[in-house]
Write an enzyme that holds these catalytic residues in place. Structure first.
Site, PDB file in Angstrom:
ATOM      1  CE1 TYR A  86      18.085  11.167  39.284  1.00 42.89           C
ATOM      2  CE2 TYR A  86      15.725  11.633  39.328  1.00 42.89           C
ATOM      3  CZ  TYR A  86      16.971  11.696  39.917  1.00 42.89           C
ATOM      4  OH  TYR A  86      17.111  12.304  41.147  1.00 42.89           O
TER       5      TYR A  86
ATOM      6  CG  HIS B  62      20.023   9.570  32.554  1.00 42.64           C
ATOM      7  ND1 HIS B  62      19.033  10.255  33.226  1.00 42.64           N
ATOM      8  CD2 HIS B  62      21.204  10.059  33.025  1.00 42.64           C
ATOM      9  CE1 HIS B  62      19.583  11.114  34.080  1.00 42.64           C
ATOM     10  NE2 HIS B  62      20.896  11.024  33.969  1.00 42.64           N
ATOM     11  CB  CYS B  63      15.225  11.110  29.412  1.00 41.34           C
ATOM     12  SG  CYS B  63      14.369   9.615  28.865  1.00 41.34           S
ATOM     13  CD1 TRP B  64       9.854  10.352  34.006  1.00 36.57           C
ATOM     14  CD2 TRP B  64      11.291  10.463  35.680  1.00 36.57           C
ATOM     15  NE1 TRP B  64       9.210   9.886  35.141  1.00 36.57           N
ATOM     16  CE2 TRP B  64      10.080   9.941  36.184  1.00 36.57           C
ATOM     17  CE3 TRP B  64      12.368  10.611  36.574  1.00 36.57           C
ATOM     18  CZ2 TRP B  64       9.897   9.576  37.512  1.00 36.57           C
ATOM     19  CZ3 TRP B  64      12.184  10.243  37.907  1.00 36.57           C
ATOM     20  CH2 TRP B  64      10.958   9.745  38.361  1.00 36.57           C
TER      21      TRP B  64
END
Length: 346
Positions: free
Chosen positions: A123, A94-96
């Site tokens: 996130y 995952h990223c932002w």
């Protein structure tokens, strides 16, 4: 592209058997992250800032080209490190907000032969889930009592008795007073504290009561989520009335291990509220090793503050346990019995 995209609820179900890789920058991760996620940053903090600036000034396409230029030489290192971290397990990336960073890393890992999934919404979606959970109609028992009553120890005994417990001060790495940071690890950010609180709540049965300690909205430097704190304020309070002499002995035992310098530093944090004479007396007592005097003087201040906070509570929500014992295991048993009479619908 053969990797799947998981909703936040699917993510919670599957993460226990998979490695979670957070590909945000080190700075983003350090501020707050999903518990047990491992940072494998696509960009350094400096690279992320540079790509962001380029996007703002020159547009999407130029920023993407710069990103590829920065990341390209590191691809083999990402795969090598991921192989070591995964150790044969599937992974969730995952990223932002579930955008290009996680998609790019997932593509790379999928190409390298890993079984990969991404967190849909990233996130940011996880954080939204946290906030949704804080707004749930939790049935809370708020354990209250003046400073030195042993509330945290009682919570731990209640947990041993099979009760559901969330130790807010344990999550915050702070005991809530001017002395609360002594012997504790550094505090998390408020955002990380919220993540930790969510993780604790997610383990519990929402249909059963949960014991928590009475707190102000802040615990040291972190803040309790507003919606959850409002729930605390409206919840029934089980208040231990512990004799002052027991509380004094408890504070001396708990804080007597710390140096004079540490204790003096804590006194100076509240010197304006203690008053000049009390501060002078505390300093002299600390220097002389008379910690019972220090406890007596500081309790005079904390007890007044506690009484004021109780006056703002709905009296119909207050349930009292008068105790004369320093045996917190016994107090926990009595509180569990007292809680049987609590009506959440009052």
């Amino acid at each position: 592209m053969s990797f799947s995209s998981l909703s936040p609820s699917e993510f919670l179900e599957q993460r226990t058997t998979k490695v979670v890789l957070d590909v945000r920058s080190p700075g983003e991760y350090a501020k707050a992250h999903i518990l047990d996620a491992i940072n494998l940053p696509l960009f350094t903090d400096e690279e992320r800032a540079l790509v962001g600036t380029t996007y703002t000034r020159q547009g999407h396409d130029i920023a993407v080209e710069l990103g590829l230029q920065l990341v390209g030489p590191k691809l083999h290192k990402f795969v090598k490190k991921a192989r070591k971290l995964a150790n044969g397990s599937d992974m969730i990336i995952h990223c932002w907000r579930g955008g290009m960073r996680s998609a790019s890393m997932a593509w790379l890992m999928d190409t390298a032969g890993f079984n990969v999934a991404t967190l849909r919404g990233g996130y940011k979606a996880y954080r939204k889930l946290c906030q949704d959970w804080f707004e749930m109609p939790w049935r809370l028992y708020v354990l209250s009592g003046a400073t030195g009553s042993g509330k945290t120890e009682v919570l731990h005994h209640l947990k041993r008795l099979g009760e559901q417990v969330v130790d807010l001060e344990g999550l915050a790495n702070h005991k809530g007073s001017a002395f609360g940071a002594l012997g504790q690890n550094p505090q998390p950010s408020t955002e990380m504290f919220e993540n930790l609180l969510f993780e604790e709540l997610s383990k519990l049965d929402p249909h059963r009561p949960i014991w928590i300690e009475d707190e102000s909205v802040s615990i040291g430097s972190v803040f309790i989520p507003n919606s959850f704190f409002k729930r605390m304020i409206l919840s029934p309070v089980l208040l231990m009335r512990v004799p002052k002499e027991i509380r004094v002995e408890r504070l001396v035992h708990e804080y007597g291990l710390f140096s004079k310098e540490q204790l003096l530093g804590c006194i100076h944090k509240i010197e304006k509220r203690l008053g000049g004479d009390a501060v002078t007396a505390c300093v002299e007592a600390i220097e002389a090793g008379e910690l019972h005097i220090v406890a007596e003087l500081t309790l005079h201040y904390y007890d007044k503050s506690y009484s004021f906070s109780l006056e703002r509570r709905n009296p119909t929500k207050l349930h009292y346990l008068n105790t004369t014992t320093s045996d917190m295991a016994e107090n926990a048993v009595q509180l569990k019995i007292e809680a049987l009479e609590v009506n959440f619908e009052e």
